[in-house]
Design a protein around this motif. Structure first.
Motif, mmCIF file in Angstrom:
data_model
loop_
_atom_site.group_PDB
_atom_site.id
_atom_site.type_symbol
_atom_site.label_atom_id
_atom_site.label_comp_id
_atom_site.label_asym_id
_atom_site.label_seq_id
_atom_site.Cartn_x
_atom_site.Cartn_y
_atom_site.Cartn_z
ATOM 1 N N PHE A 177 0.807 -1.224 0.000
ATOM 2 C CA PHE A 177 0.000 0.000 0.000
ATOM 3 C C PHE A 177 0.838 1.272 0.000
ATOM 4 O O PHE A 177 0.302 2.369 0.050
ATOM 5 C CB PHE A 177 -0.934 0.000 1.211
ATOM 6 C CG PHE A 177 -1.856 -1.186 1.253
ATOM 7 C CD1 PHE A 177 -2.840 -1.355 0.286
ATOM 8 C CD2 PHE A 177 -1.729 -2.151 2.239
ATOM 9 C CE1 PHE A 177 -3.693 -2.444 0.304
ATOM 10 C CE2 PHE A 177 -2.574 -3.251 2.275
ATOM 11 C CZ PHE A 177 -3.557 -3.403 1.303
ATOM 12 N N ILE A 202 -6.790 11.386 8.271
ATOM 13 C CA ILE A 202 -7.445 10.322 7.501
ATOM 14 C C ILE A 202 -7.503 9.042 8.332
ATOM 15 O O ILE A 202 -6.716 8.851 9.266
ATOM 16 C CB ILE A 202 -6.720 10.044 6.168
ATOM 17 C CG1 ILE A 202 -5.326 9.426 6.422
ATOM 18 C CG2 ILE A 202 -6.616 11.308 5.320
ATOM 19 C CD1 ILE A 202 -4.681 8.821 5.183
ATOM 20 N N LYS A 203 -8.432 8.180 7.965
ATOM 21 C CA LYS A 203 -8.521 6.849 8.564
ATOM 22 C C LYS A 203 -8.221 5.836 7.465
ATOM 23 O O LYS A 203 -8.901 5.813 6.439
ATOM 24 C CB LYS A 203 -9.910 6.603 9.156
ATOM 25 C CG LYS A 203 -10.006 5.337 10.005
ATOM 26 C CD LYS A 203 -11.377 5.230 10.658
ATOM 27 C CE LYS A 203 -11.466 4.020 11.589
ATOM 28 N NZ LYS A 203 -10.638 4.180 12.797
ATOM 29 N N ALA A 204 -7.174 5.022 7.683
ATOM 30 C CA ALA A 204 -6.744 4.061 6.669
ATOM 31 C C ALA A 204 -6.374 2.744 7.354
ATOM 32 O O ALA A 204 -5.205 2.505 7.687
ATOM 33 C CB ALA A 204 -5.557 4.609 5.887
ATOM 34 N N ASP A 255 -5.899 -0.271 6.365
ATOM 35 C CA ASP A 255 -4.956 -1.170 5.704
ATOM 36 C C ASP A 255 -3.511 -0.642 5.692
ATOM 37 O O ASP A 255 -2.590 -1.394 5.367
ATOM 38 C CB ASP A 255 -5.392 -1.429 4.263
ATOM 39 C CG ASP A 255 -6.686 -2.225 4.184
ATOM 40 O OD1 ASP A 255 -6.922 -3.039 5.099
ATOM 41 O OD2 ASP A 255 -7.450 -2.025 3.223
ATOM 42 N N ASP A 265 -5.667 3.610 13.545
ATOM 43 C CA ASP A 265 -5.759 3.696 12.074
ATOM 44 C C ASP A 265 -5.905 5.127 11.559
ATOM 45 O O ASP A 265 -6.291 5.338 10.398
ATOM 46 C CB ASP A 265 -6.924 2.839 11.549
ATOM 47 C CG ASP A 265 -6.744 1.365 11.847
ATOM 48 O OD1 ASP A 265 -5.596 0.886 11.816
ATOM 49 O OD2 ASP A 265 -7.761 0.694 12.142
ATOM 50 N N ASN A 322 -2.471 10.361 -2.891
ATOM 51 C CA ASN A 322 -2.783 9.265 -3.808
ATOM 52 C C ASN A 322 -1.577 8.814 -4.629
ATOM 53 O O ASN A 322 -1.592 7.720 -5.203
ATOM 54 C CB ASN A 322 -3.927 9.676 -4.741
ATOM 55 C CG ASN A 322 -5.243 9.826 -3.991
ATOM 56 O OD1 ASN A 322 -5.431 9.217 -2.933
ATOM 57 N ND2 ASN A 322 -6.139 10.642 -4.522
ATOM 58 N N ALA A 364 -1.714 3.367 -1.706
ATOM 59 C CA ALA A 364 -2.615 2.666 -2.623
ATOM 60 C C ALA A 364 -3.640 1.851 -1.855
ATOM 61 O O ALA A 364 -3.911 0.699 -2.181
ATOM 62 C CB ALA A 364 -1.815 1.775 -3.557
ATOM 63 N N CYS A 365 -4.206 2.438 -0.836
ATOM 64 C CA CYS A 365 -5.251 1.757 -0.067
ATOM 65 C C CYS A 365 -6.427 2.706 0.113
ATOM 66 O O CYS A 365 -6.301 3.919 -0.084
ATOM 67 C CB CYS A 365 -4.734 1.290 1.291
ATOM 68 S SG CYS A 365 -4.171 2.618 2.362
ATOM 69 N N GLU A 366 -7.558 2.147 0.505
ATOM 70 C CA GLU A 366 -8.729 2.979 0.751
ATOM 71 C C GLU A 366 -8.564 3.750 2.061
ATOM 72 O O GLU A 366 -7.931 3.274 3.013
ATOM 73 C CB GLU A 366 -9.983 2.107 0.812
ATOM 74 C CG GLU A 366 -10.328 1.456 -0.518
ATOM 75 C CD GLU A 366 -11.652 0.703 -0.469
ATOM 76 O OE1 GLU A 366 -12.281 0.700 0.601
ATOM 77 O OE2 GLU A 366 -12.041 0.122 -1.498
ATOM 78 N N TYR A 367 -9.129 4.941 2.075
ATOM 79 C CA TYR A 367 -9.091 5.761 3.288
ATOM 80 C C TYR A 367 -10.260 6.736 3.266
ATOM 81 O O TYR A 367 -10.883 6.972 2.213
ATOM 82 C CB TYR A 367 -7.769 6.535 3.381
ATOM 83 C CG TYR A 367 -7.536 7.512 2.243
ATOM 84 C CD1 TYR A 367 -8.033 8.809 2.284
ATOM 85 C CD2 TYR A 367 -6.821 7.121 1.105
ATOM 86 C CE1 TYR A 367 -7.814 9.699 1.240
ATOM 87 C CE2 TYR A 367 -6.607 7.991 0.051
ATOM 88 C CZ TYR A 367 -7.104 9.286 0.131
ATOM 89 O OH TYR A 367 -6.905 10.165 -0.907
ATOM 90 N N THR A 368 -10.551 7.290 4.409
ATOM 91 C CA THR A 368 -11.574 8.328 4.512
ATOM 92 C C THR A 368 -10.962 9.548 5.183
ATOM 93 O O THR A 368 -10.089 9.428 6.051
ATOM 94 C CB THR A 368 -12.787 7.856 5.343
ATOM 95 O OG1 THR A 368 -12.331 7.426 6.643
ATOM 96 C CG2 THR A 368 -13.501 6.706 4.651
#
Length: 351
Positions: A126, A218-220, A222, A241, A271, A275-279
């Motif tokens: 990631f 951010i919260k990630a 992974d 996280d 970005n 390379a993982c999803e986050y909010t």
């Protein structure tokens, strides 16, 4: 009338460090602070003596680092809480040239203590780091808001702090070289207001320009970082996280309102690195008290020796504040001269 040695205006990193100097030397003081949008509360809180863009050591870098580590370690013990923790930084190389510059820097005696010559393999799917990673050793991270709150609570318990807007019109310079402010009489007033200096009639002509910095939280789940990442920006693990991402540099806006432009800039940079999803959980903004020559502004007003300035800490306030507070205290109480590089005397035409 409350009699003290010092009145301090502003309680960010600079004001807190000067309070600590006074407490260490049994000097009495009272603090007035607005507690609104201080840049200190937004700052990343990293303590790293190496400038990772050019691989250089800033002004008095090692000395500042040693003082900061000892100072914040003592505050950890004083308040029985780990405000400061070790947090290594992994540098993502932007190019082969950047990687070569890292290797050259690790050969320099002043830098090889902090820069590891052995590269770190990127084992995360990631993190985008094709040229591997360089590790910065001995770096620290400070939870600035939590420490400021703990210190402020202790000052309020001893009736040494008031959260209020300072009114310059009520400051009276006395003929006996003291000052009076409402029901407080002091030998000196130390202004540590950061960008608030722009409203200070005694020092507002000094070239403190300020730049706005914005961060994302951010919260990630992974990402699973235990160390901070440094590219052209930082990704700093906060736990649970959550990560602090930033910062931007905006020399135009002079407010603490988060902007869409900064959000888009940080997301674009982020970005390219992960390379993982986050909010995005939050966005923060503050104005760094920065000068054109990137040097602090400290010293005594040339026309009124009761008026003192501690300002201009810029982007390295976390590491620099204990050093500057010490230097200023020794100047005021022991008569030690200030280096021309940091003294307000380098701007004689601004008074």
């Amino acid at each position: 009338m409350k009699h003290v040695d010092y009145l301090i205006v502003g309680f960010g990193l600079a004001g807190m460090a000067f309070c600590d100097q006074l407490e260490q030397h049994n000097k009495s003081f009272f603090v007035i602070d607005t507690k609104d949008s201080a840049a200190s509360r937004v700052a990343a809180g990293l303590i790293n003596p190496v400038t990772l863009k050019r691989y250089t050591m800033p002004y008095k870098g090692e000395e500042q680092f040693h003082l900061a580590k000892a100072y914040f370690t003592r505050l950890n013990e004083k308040f029985a809480f780990p405000f400061m923790k070790e947090l290594p930084v992994l540098k993502i190389f932007s190019s082969i040239e950047d990687q070569n510059n890292w290797f050259e820097a690790t050969d320099k005696p002043v830098l090889n203590r902090f820069l590891d010559a052995s590269l770190v393999k990127n084992n995360s799917h990631f993190i985008k780091a094709p040229l591997q990673l360089g590790e910065v050793k001995e770096t620290l991270r400070l939870d600035i808001p939590a420490l400021l709150d703990a210190y402020a609570h202790s000052l309020m318990s001893s009736d040494s702090l008031s959260f209020d807007q300072f009114n310059y019109d009520e400051l009276v310079l006395k003929s006996d070289d003291s000052i009076c402010y409402r029901d407080i009489k002091a030998k000196r007033v130390v202004f540590a207001e950061g960008y608030g200096i722009k409203q200070n009639p005694f020092f507002n002509k000094l070239p403190l320009v300020g730049n706005k910095g914005e961060y994302l939280i951010i919260k990630a789940p992974d990402l699973r970082l235990s160390k901070a990442l440094k590219a052209s920006f930082f990704i700093i693990p906060l736990g649970d996280d959550l990560y602090k991402v930033g910062a931007t540099f905006n020399w135009k806006d002079k407010d603490s309102v988060p902007t869409t432009e900064a959000l888009e800039e940080l997301l674009q940079k982020l970005n390219k690195v992960i390379a993982c999803e986050y909010t995005v959980e939050a966005q923060q903004a503050g104005i760094r008290p920065t000068t054109g020559d990137r040097r602090p502004l400290i010293g005594v007003h040339p026309n009124n020796k009761q008026l003192v300035l501690l300002n201009g800490l810029g982007t390295r306030g976390t590491m620099m504040s204990p050093y500057l507070a010490k230097v200023l205290f020794e100047h005021l109480e022991l008569g030690f001269p200030l280096d021309e590089e940091i003294s307000i005397s380098r701007f004689p035409k601004k008074f």
